[in-house]
Design an enzyme around this catalytic site. Sequence first.
Site, PDB file in Angstrom:
ATOM      1  N   LYS A 178       0.877  -1.375  -0.103  1.00  0.00           N
ATOM      2  CA  LYS A 178       0.013  -0.181  -0.069  1.00  0.00           C
ATOM      3  C   LYS A 178       0.821   1.217   0.065  1.00  0.00           C
ATOM      4  CE  LYS A 178      -1.779  -1.551   3.729  1.00  0.00           C
ATOM      5  NZ  LYS A 178      -2.489  -1.579   4.987  1.00  0.00           N
ATOM      6  N   THR A 209      -7.572   9.568   8.464  1.00  0.00           N
ATOM      7  CA  THR A 209      -7.073   8.345   8.133  1.00  0.00           C
ATOM      8  C   THR A 209      -6.903   7.356   8.884  1.00  0.00           C
ATOM      9  OG1 THR A 209      -4.492   8.999   7.807  1.00  0.00           O
ATOM     10  CG2 THR A 209      -6.051   9.354   5.784  1.00  0.00           C
ATOM     11  N   GLY A 211      -7.353   4.036  10.590  1.00  0.00           N
ATOM     12  CA  GLY A 211      -8.099   2.948  10.166  1.00  0.00           C
ATOM     13  C   GLY A 211      -8.083   2.314   8.805  1.00  0.00           C
ATOM     14  N   THR A 212      -7.402   3.089   8.098  1.00  0.00           N
ATOM     15  CA  THR A 212      -7.458   3.010   6.358  1.00  0.00           C
ATOM     16  C   THR A 212      -7.210   1.559   6.100  1.00  0.00           C
ATOM     17  OG1 THR A 212      -5.453   4.055   6.184  1.00  0.00           O
ATOM     18  CG2 THR A 212      -7.666   5.419   5.736  1.00  0.00           C
ATOM     19  N   CYS A 214      -6.938  -1.132   7.915  1.00  0.00           N
ATOM     20  CA  CYS A 214      -8.040  -2.132   8.316  1.00  0.00           C
ATOM     21  C   CYS A 214      -9.219  -2.147   7.618  1.00  0.00           C
ATOM     22  CB  CYS A 214      -8.484  -1.698   9.878  1.00  0.00           C
ATOM     23  SG  CYS A 214      -7.230  -1.609  11.131  1.00  0.00           S
TER      24      CYS A 214
HETATM   25  N1  LIG Z   1      -4.975  10.566   1.971  1.00  0.00           N
HETATM   26  C1  LIG Z   1      -5.163   9.404   1.286  1.00  0.00           C
HETATM   27  N2  LIG Z   1      -6.143   9.579   0.135  1.00  0.00           N
HETATM   28  C2  LIG Z   1      -6.365   8.546  -0.474  1.00  0.00           C
HETATM   29  N3  LIG Z   1      -6.015   7.280  -0.281  1.00  0.00           N
HETATM   30  C3  LIG Z   1      -5.450   7.130   0.720  1.00  0.00           C
HETATM   31  C4  LIG Z   1      -4.938   8.100   1.587  1.00  0.00           C
HETATM   32  N4  LIG Z   1      -4.162   7.554   2.796  1.00  0.00           N
HETATM   33  C5  LIG Z   1      -4.284   6.134   2.587  1.00  0.00           C
HETATM   34  N5  LIG Z   1      -5.026   5.984   1.289  1.00  0.00           N
HETATM   35  C6  LIG Z   1      -5.213   4.594   0.785  1.00  0.00           C
HETATM   36  O1  LIG Z   1      -5.629   3.774   1.779  1.00  0.00           O
HETATM   37  C7  LIG Z   1      -5.288   2.502   1.880  1.00  0.00           C
HETATM   38  C8  LIG Z   1      -4.768   1.938   3.117  1.00  0.00           C
HETATM   39  O2  LIG Z   1      -3.270   2.503   3.004  1.00  0.00           O
HETATM   40  P1  LIG Z   1      -2.401   2.779   4.321  1.00  0.00           P
HETATM   41  O3  LIG Z   1      -2.844   4.314   4.887  1.00  0.00           O
HETATM   42  O4  LIG Z   1      -0.888   3.051   3.536  1.00  0.00           O
HETATM   43  O5  LIG Z   1      -2.523   1.934   5.253  1.00  0.00           O
HETATM   44  P2  LIG Z   1      -2.197   1.838   6.922  1.00  0.00           P
HETATM   45  O6  LIG Z   1      -3.578   2.282   7.306  1.00  0.00           O
HETATM   46  O7  LIG Z   1      -2.148   0.327   6.975  1.00  0.00           O
HETATM   47  O8  LIG Z   1      -1.073   2.659   7.221  1.00  0.00           O
HETATM   48  C9  LIG Z   1      -4.407   2.357   0.573  1.00  0.00           C
HETATM   49  O9  LIG Z   1      -5.171   1.889  -0.193  1.00  0.00           O
HETATM   50  C10 LIG Z   1      -3.981   3.785   0.639  1.00  0.00           C
HETATM   51  O10 LIG Z   1      -3.405   4.025  -0.831  1.00  0.00           O
HETATM   52  C1  LIG Z   2      -6.876  -2.359  17.399  1.00  0.00           C
HETATM   53  C2  LIG Z   2      -5.960  -1.418  16.390  1.00  0.00           C
HETATM   54  N1  LIG Z   2      -5.809  -2.316  15.224  1.00  0.00           N
HETATM   55  C3  LIG Z   2      -5.361  -1.787  14.126  1.00  0.00           C
HETATM   56  C4  LIG Z   2      -4.787  -0.402  14.284  1.00  0.00           C
HETATM   57  C5  LIG Z   2      -4.164   0.116  13.288  1.00  0.00           C
HETATM   58  O1  LIG Z   2      -4.879   0.153  11.866  1.00  0.00           O
HETATM   59  P1  LIG Z   2      -4.614   0.754  10.675  1.00  0.00           P
HETATM   60  O2  LIG Z   2      -5.761   0.412   9.576  1.00  0.00           O
HETATM   61  O3  LIG Z   2      -3.102   0.231  10.283  1.00  0.00           O
HETATM   62  O4  LIG Z   2      -4.654   2.150  10.742  1.00  0.00           O
HETATM   63  P2  LIG Z   2      -3.670   3.334  11.503  1.00  0.00           P
HETATM   64  O5  LIG Z   2      -3.795   3.073  12.949  1.00  0.00           O
HETATM   65  O6  LIG Z   2      -2.329   3.131  10.849  1.00  0.00           O
HETATM   66  O7  LIG Z   2      -4.562   4.409  10.949  1.00  0.00           O
HETATM   67  C6  LIG Z   2      -5.243   0.355  15.495  1.00  0.00           C
HETATM   68  N2  LIG Z   2      -4.980   1.461  15.416  1.00  0.00           N
HETATM   69  N3  LIG Z   2      -5.723  -0.187  16.309  1.00  0.00           N
END
Ligand SMILES: Nc1ncnc2c1ncn2[C@@H]1O[C@H](COP(=O)(O)OP(=O)(O)O)[C@@H](O)[C@H]1O
Ligand SMILES: Cc1ncc(COP(=O)(O)OP(=O)(O)O)c(N)n1
Length: 273
Positions: A178, A209, A211-212, A214
Amino acid sequence: MSEEQRHPRALTIAGSDSSAGAGIQADLKTFAALEVYGLSAITAITAQNTLGVRAAFELPPELVEAQIDAVLEDIGADAAKTGMLATAPIIEAVARSVARWQLRLVVDPVMAAKSGDPLLRPEAVAALRGVLLPLAEVVTPNLPEAEMLTGRHIETLEEMREAARAIHDLGARHVVVKGGHRLDAPIDVYFDGTGFSELRAERIETRHTHGTGCTFSAAIAAFLARGLAVAEAVAEAKRYVTEAIRHAPGLGHGHGPTEHFWQWKQSKEAQTR
Ligand SMILES: Nc1ncnc2c1ncn2[C@@H]1O[C@H](COP(=O)(O)OP(=O)(O)O)[C@@H](O)[C@H]1O
Ligand SMILES: Cc1ncc(COP(=O)(O)OP(=O)(O)O)c(N)n1
């Protein structure tokens, strides 16, 4: 076939987030929005909000396994996903269950929250790599997680492709690296073991953002449970998470949650008209 038999169902094996933006709560909201019946097995309870994680309590691995057995013996799941797994013994218990129940598994290799707070013990990364990834139909690391899994620095699209191949070599059948943590467009790289493709979307300028990751992995599991092929499920999940971010309700003083009930169904119908 009865109505009950036809209803798709998905299982999330993850931690509880008291602010309900990530973890079990985000997964169940995603399943519900995508009209999939959601089941859950909780691995840990966190006290967190949009600013960070204040406390976490890891549950005994036997209790995690017992939750999985209880719901699968009775209801069953067409697909499952993992999120926060916290410890190596929990990962090993989950791997035993996945193998025993032959689950179609999406692994979101959660290591830390957006606030930087750790959600996986450092010594558990080896179990994630060695025990769980070989059972994954799909794995969805973000850039820091892909770096931890591969031991490489990842920045460019070419480096994301190389990382996806290296993670595929660990045994996961489909890999999405991602790009949410990229500085420019949030492009994700998808590798199915043969070819690469890119999942593109505009970057939505927002701090909401939480939990994106998840939400994205839960949406993949939901679309698999609904019978889509992996490439299709991943593409639909990307559209879902993009709209979830766009409609974020703007809650809290830090990284707020995304939105799940902005009438996904109607927006899909409008798209196909
Ligand atoms: N600001 C944003 N605008 C559009 N898409 C986003 C944005 N931030 C994350 N994404 C998308 O959301 C999904 C989760 O990605 P990411 O945020 O990298 O994961 P995580 O929450 O595990 O850190 C991916 O498809 C990513 O490209
Ligand atoms: C209980 C719990 N599980 C997972 C996360 C992290 O989730 P994620 O979707 O990677 O989102 P961000 O926290 O990176 O925004 C969490 N915070 N809590």
